[in-house]
Design an enzyme around this catalytic site. Structure first.
Site, PDB file in Angstrom:
ATOM      1  N   ARG A   1      -0.767  14.786  12.929  1.00 36.34           N
ATOM      2  CA  ARG A   1      -0.175  14.520  11.253  1.00 36.34           C
ATOM      3  C   ARG A   1      -0.144  15.822  10.662  1.00 36.34           C
ATOM      4  NH1 ARG A   1      -2.203   8.889   8.876  1.00 36.34           N
ATOM      5  NH2 ARG A   1      -0.333   8.877   8.094  1.00 36.34           N
ATOM      6  N   PRO A   2       0.692  16.756  11.004  1.00 36.79           N
ATOM      7  CA  PRO A   2       0.918  17.941  10.065  1.00 36.79           C
ATOM      8  C   PRO A   2       1.537  17.754   9.104  1.00 36.79           C
ATOM      9  CG  PRO A   2       2.458  17.955  11.871  1.00 36.79           C
ATOM     10  CD  PRO A   2       1.739  16.661  12.075  1.00 36.79           C
ATOM     11  N   ILE A   3       1.870  18.810   7.964  1.00 37.24           N
ATOM     12  CA  ILE A   3       2.413  18.687   6.748  1.00 37.24           C
ATOM     13  C   ILE A   3       3.359  19.490   6.670  1.00 37.24           C
ATOM     14  CG2 ILE A   3       0.969  17.146   5.450  1.00 37.24           C
ATOM     15  CD1 ILE A   3       0.181  19.917   3.962  1.00 37.24           C
TER      16      ILE A   3
ATOM     17  N   LYS B   1       0.885  -1.298  -0.028  1.00 36.27           N
ATOM     18  CA  LYS B   1       0.189   0.050   0.049  1.00 36.27           C
ATOM     19  C   LYS B   1       0.811   1.232  -0.023  1.00 36.27           C
ATOM     20  CE  LYS B   1      -2.781   2.583   3.587  1.00 36.27           C
ATOM     21  NZ  LYS B   1      -1.522   3.203   3.995  1.00 36.27           N
ATOM     22  N   ASN B   2       1.781   1.302   0.967  1.00 39.30           N
ATOM     23  CA  ASN B   2       2.746   2.380   1.025  1.00 39.30           C
ATOM     24  C   ASN B   2       3.730   2.864   0.011  1.00 39.30           C
ATOM     25  OD1 ASN B   2       1.129   2.928   3.234  1.00 39.30           O
ATOM     26  ND2 ASN B   2       2.723   2.600   4.614  1.00 39.30           N
TER      27      ASN B   2
ATOM     28  N   ARG C   1      -9.051  -0.281   3.606  1.00 33.40           N
ATOM     29  CA  ARG C   1      -8.199   1.076   3.053  1.00 33.40           C
ATOM     30  C   ARG C   1      -6.775   0.324   2.789  1.00 33.40           C
ATOM     31  NH1 ARG C   1      -7.481   6.080   6.256  1.00 33.40           N
ATOM     32  NH2 ARG C   1      -5.890   6.220   4.401  1.00 33.40           N
TER      33      ARG C   1
ATOM     34  N   ASP D   1       3.302   0.746  11.935  1.00 31.74           N
ATOM     35  CA  ASP D   1       2.355   0.194  11.098  1.00 31.74           C
ATOM     36  C   ASP D   1       2.099  -1.120  11.607  1.00 31.74           C
ATOM     37  OD1 ASP D   1       1.663   2.729   9.845  1.00 31.74           O
ATOM     38  OD2 ASP D   1       2.608   2.105   7.885  1.00 31.74           O
TER      39      ASP D   1
ATOM     40  N   ARG E   1      -4.726  10.675   3.711  1.00 31.19           N
ATOM     41  CA  ARG E   1      -3.366  11.329   4.091  1.00 31.19           C
ATOM     42  C   ARG E   1      -2.361  11.394   2.908  1.00 31.19           C
ATOM     43  NH1 ARG E   1      -0.124  14.398   7.734  1.00 31.19           N
ATOM     44  NH2 ARG E   1       1.960  13.895   7.183  1.00 31.19           N
TER      45      ARG E   1
ATOM     46  N   ILE F   1       6.191   7.496  17.067  1.00 33.95           N
ATOM     47  CA  ILE F   1       5.864   8.066  15.828  1.00 33.95           C
ATOM     48  C   ILE F   1       4.510   8.756  15.822  1.00 33.95           C
ATOM     49  CG2 ILE F   1       5.749   7.716  13.341  1.00 33.95           C
ATOM     50  CD1 ILE F   1       8.536   6.877  14.271  1.00 33.95           C
TER      51      ILE F   1
ATOM     52  N   LEU G   1       6.710  19.864   7.188  1.00 32.14           N
ATOM     53  CA  LEU G   1       7.727  19.447   6.822  1.00 32.14           C
ATOM     54  C   LEU G   1       7.782  19.311   5.109  1.00 32.14           C
ATOM     55  CD1 LEU G   1       8.934  16.557   9.051  1.00 32.14           C
ATOM     56  CD2 LEU G   1       9.733  18.865   9.340  1.00 32.14           C
TER      57      LEU G   1
ATOM     58  N   CYS H   1      -6.197   8.155   8.529  1.00 29.53           N
ATOM     59  CA  CYS H   1      -6.372   7.726   9.696  1.00 29.53           C
ATOM     60  C   CYS H   1      -6.091   8.601  10.689  1.00 29.53           C
ATOM     61  CB  CYS H   1      -5.427   6.312   9.971  1.00 29.53           C
ATOM     62  SG  CYS H   1      -6.379   5.003   9.120  1.00 29.53           S
TER      63      CYS H   1
END
Ligand code: UD1
Length: 416
Positions: free
Chosen positions: A121-123, A22-23, A397, A305, A92, A327, A125, A116
């Site tokens: 979970r900021p963006i 998936k990733n 998902r 995960d 995400r 994490i 960076l 999820c």
């Protein structure tokens, strides 16, 4: 709304084939936007997040066809650079499209991504790196307008080895003039797989997996044919299933070097793990042992995960285990549900203390997110009696036909 009904207490025997990651598939499909031609991607898992990614590709003007596990993306005409909020909200990794769209069209417009709820979970960076590389970002009420007039190559130092930020920079930089270096880049196998895609497309990139990635931009990238790597988290989920329920299962199509941290923990628990030509064999004949402490870390450390799945297996281990989650701050969502099954878990900040009980019992459960949902399936298969798990949409998902894989190894699970 689907739910799973699981009759627990059966040992698991047989063979399971692990599908595409998936990733890996998500950034790879985003990467196909970079080439004005038809790219063919094999071993794509048929999961909800891939369906959403295909919807985004179509919104951008790509022609997408799916045949089995192969997805063909014709990105000859990218007619739009806008991702609708309805799609950004659902996943995400939609944020990964920003680098690819900016690189291809010079502009990208979207809202903040969803996915999820594992914490803030900021963006930041992603955005900080883009700005440093010359992207102008106009941010208003959660909506982002990004424009690239003149790319500014150079060295981007990531404060944390973010997987998504590393991928976004790679996707942006490979089509821009000059040399871009990412320092403290994520080292996950999925980063290496994205590099493999981009190199096949004609990009000049090296260093994936080593922490410093060097990208020398090329004028144009060409269409590509590529097979996605196998899903290490899906493999981990199946391994913990056997660790919890007992039995003997061979997993095929696994790159065992990607799951070394998981194999090491399982061996510490007393599982008999043997590497085979194309995967791994696990045999568990009695209650597994507890672990002293497992701490989640960026790769090659223990993956966040696969943390809830480990916790599910440890609920019935011999002794007391400690898990530290470093994490995501909201990654203990399975705990409340596991307690309904008789698990003895204490939470304190980043730490979870799991006192192994002899048996869990079946219960009515609700999957709170993708991996916590997988953890509940593991616990239910090991438990005595019947469990019902709602919220299977979260599990869909990231797992292709999980119930089919479980049925094939003798687990009693049905989707209703
Ligand atoms: C990816 C994976 C996800 C996995 C995670 C960590 C995909 C599609 N998803 O997510 O399954 O759990 O890596 O291995 O590949 N962070 C910031 N600011 C940023 C970006 C990240 O503070 O701009 C923080 C996050 O909140 C989190 C940590 O960094 O605490 C890791 O995030 P990141 O590596 O970016 O994860 P994702 O790419 O979202």
């Amino acid at each position: 709304m689907s739910k799973y009904i699981i009759e627990g207490g059966n040992r698991l025997y047989g063979t399971a084939l692990i599908g595409g990651a998936k990733n890996s598939v998500l950034p790879i499909l985003a990467g196909t936007v970079l080439a004005a031609g038809e790219s063919i991607i094999h071993n794509c898992p048929r999961i909800r997040d891939v369906e959403l990614t295909i919807e985004i590709l179509k919104c951008l003007g790509c022609n997408v066809t799916v045949q089995g596990n192969t997805v063909c993306v014709n990105a000859a005409d990218v007619t739009d650079n806008y991702i609708p909020m309805g799609l950004m909200n659902k996943m995400r990794s939609s944020v990964i499209f920003m680098g690819a769209i900016l690189s291809r069209t010079g502009e990208a417009r979207c809202s903040y991504p969803g996915g999820c709820e594992l914490g803030a979970r900021p963006i930041n960076l992603h955005l900080k790196s883009f700005k440093q590389l010359g992207v102008e970002i106009n941010e208003q009420a959660g909506f982002l307008e990004c424009r690239l007039e003149k790319y500014k190559p150079g060295t981007v130092q990531l404060d944390f080895p973010s997987v998504g930020a590393t991928e976004n920079i790679m996707l942006l930089a490979c089509g821009q003039e000059g040399t871009t270096t990412i320092v403290n880049a994520a080292r996950e196998p999925e980063i290496f797989d994205l590099q493999d895609l981009l190199v096949k497309m004609g990009a000049k990139i090296r260093g994936a997996g080593e922490g410093i990635i060097e990208i020398e931009g090329v004028k144009s990238l060409k269409q590509v044919e590529k097979t996605v790597i196998s899903d290490r988290i899906c493999a981990a989920t199946m391994l913990f299933m056997v660790a919890a329920a007992g039995g003997c299962v061979e997993l095929k199509n696994v790159n065992t070097s990607h799951i070394e941290s998981i194999i090491s923990v399982l061996r510490g628990c007393g599982a008999d793990i043997r590497l085979t030509d194309c995967g791994v064999n696990i045999k568990v004949t009695e209650r597994i042992d507890a672990v002293d402490m497992v701490q989640t870390m960026p790769y090659p450390g223990y993956p966040t995960d696969a943390q809830p799945q480990l916790m599910a297996a440890l609920c019935t281990a011999n002794g007391t285990s400690v898990i530290k989650e470093t994490i995501f701050e909201n990654r203990f969502k399975a705990v409340g549900e596991l307690k309904k099954m008789g698990a003895d878990i204490t939470l304190g900040g980043e730490m979870a203390i799991i006192r192994g009980v002899k048996k869990l019992h079946g219960a009515n459960l609700s999957a709170p997110d993708l991996r916590a949902g997988a953890a509940l399936v593991i616990a239910a298969l090991a438990a005595e009696g019947k469990s019902e798990i709602s919220g299977v949409c979260y599990i869909d998902r990231g797992y292709e036909n999980l119930e089919g894989m479980i049925t094939d190894i003798g687990g009693k699970i049905i989707r209703v």
